[in-house]
Design a protein around this motif. Sequence first.
Motif, short mmCIF file in Angstrom:
data_model
loop_
_atom_site.label_atom_id
_atom_site.label_comp_id
_atom_site.label_asym_id
_atom_site.label_seq_id
_atom_site.Cartn_x
_atom_site.Cartn_y
_atom_site.Cartn_z
N ALA A 44 0.83 -1.21 0.00
CA ALA A 44 0.00 0.00 0.00
C ALA A 44 0.87 1.26 0.00
O ALA A 44 0.58 2.23 -0.71
CB ALA A 44 -0.94 -0.01 1.20
N ALA A 45 1.94 1.25 0.80
CA ALA A 45 2.84 2.41 0.85
C ALA A 45 3.54 2.62 -0.49
O ALA A 45 3.68 3.75 -0.96
CB ALA A 45 3.87 2.23 1.96
N THR A 46 3.97 1.55 -1.11
CA THR A 46 4.63 1.64 -2.41
C THR A 46 3.67 2.18 -3.45
O THR A 46 4.03 3.05 -4.26
CB THR A 46 5.16 0.26 -2.84
OG1 THR A 46 6.05 -0.23 -1.83
CG2 THR A 46 5.89 0.34 -4.16
N LEU A 47 2.45 1.68 -3.45
CA LEU A 47 1.45 2.15 -4.40
C LEU A 47 1.16 3.64 -4.20
O LEU A 47 1.05 4.40 -5.16
CB LEU A 47 0.15 1.35 -4.25
CG LEU A 47 -0.99 1.73 -5.18
CD1 LEU A 47 -0.58 1.53 -6.63
CD2 LEU A 47 -2.23 0.92 -4.87
N ALA A 48 1.06 4.06 -2.95
CA ALA A 48 0.81 5.47 -2.65
C ALA A 48 1.95 6.34 -3.18
O ALA A 48 1.72 7.41 -3.75
CB ALA A 48 0.63 5.68 -1.15
N LEU A 49 3.19 5.91 -2.99
CA LEU A 49 4.33 6.67 -3.48
C LEU A 49 4.33 6.78 -5.00
O LEU A 49 4.62 7.83 -5.56
CB LEU A 49 5.64 6.04 -3.01
CG LEU A 49 5.97 6.22 -1.53
CD1 LEU A 49 7.20 5.41 -1.16
CD2 LEU A 49 6.19 7.68 -1.22
N LEU B 249 1.69 6.62 -6.97
CA LEU B 249 0.58 7.46 -7.40
C LEU B 249 0.82 8.94 -7.12
O LEU B 249 0.36 9.81 -7.86
CB LEU B 249 -0.72 7.01 -6.76
CG LEU B 249 -1.23 5.63 -7.20
CD1 LEU B 249 -2.46 5.24 -6.39
CD2 LEU B 249 -1.54 5.62 -8.68
N LEU B 250 1.53 9.25 -6.04
CA LEU B 250 1.77 10.64 -5.67
C LEU B 250 2.95 11.26 -6.39
O LEU B 250 3.12 12.47 -6.39
CB LEU B 250 1.96 10.77 -4.16
CG LEU B 250 0.73 10.48 -3.32
CD1 LEU B 250 1.07 10.53 -1.84
CD2 LEU B 250 -0.37 11.47 -3.63
#
Length: 81
Positions: free
Chosen positions: A10-15, A17-18
């Motif tokens: 989830a943290a990797t995906l957030a990074l 996407l941002l």
Amino acid sequence: MNTTQKMTAAATLALVLLQPLTSQANPQHDRMRNCNKTAKEKTLKGDERKAFMKTCLSGKHADTAALASAKPAAATKPVKK
């Protein structure tokens, strides 16, 4: 998948996407860069530099207006009369 793996994913995906949001141009950042460049070219120091930066960053300085309005000129053909 355990909880730690889910959180990491989830943290990797957030990074990912941002990333595009943080890399977009910021007008204030551009103004700061241009004002610093101009102050350095004029070799301003101390209170003189501080005063220049204040007016430049507020957009009240002539150099700032020139830099802000400077856009790449489009190639134009001469007009025949």
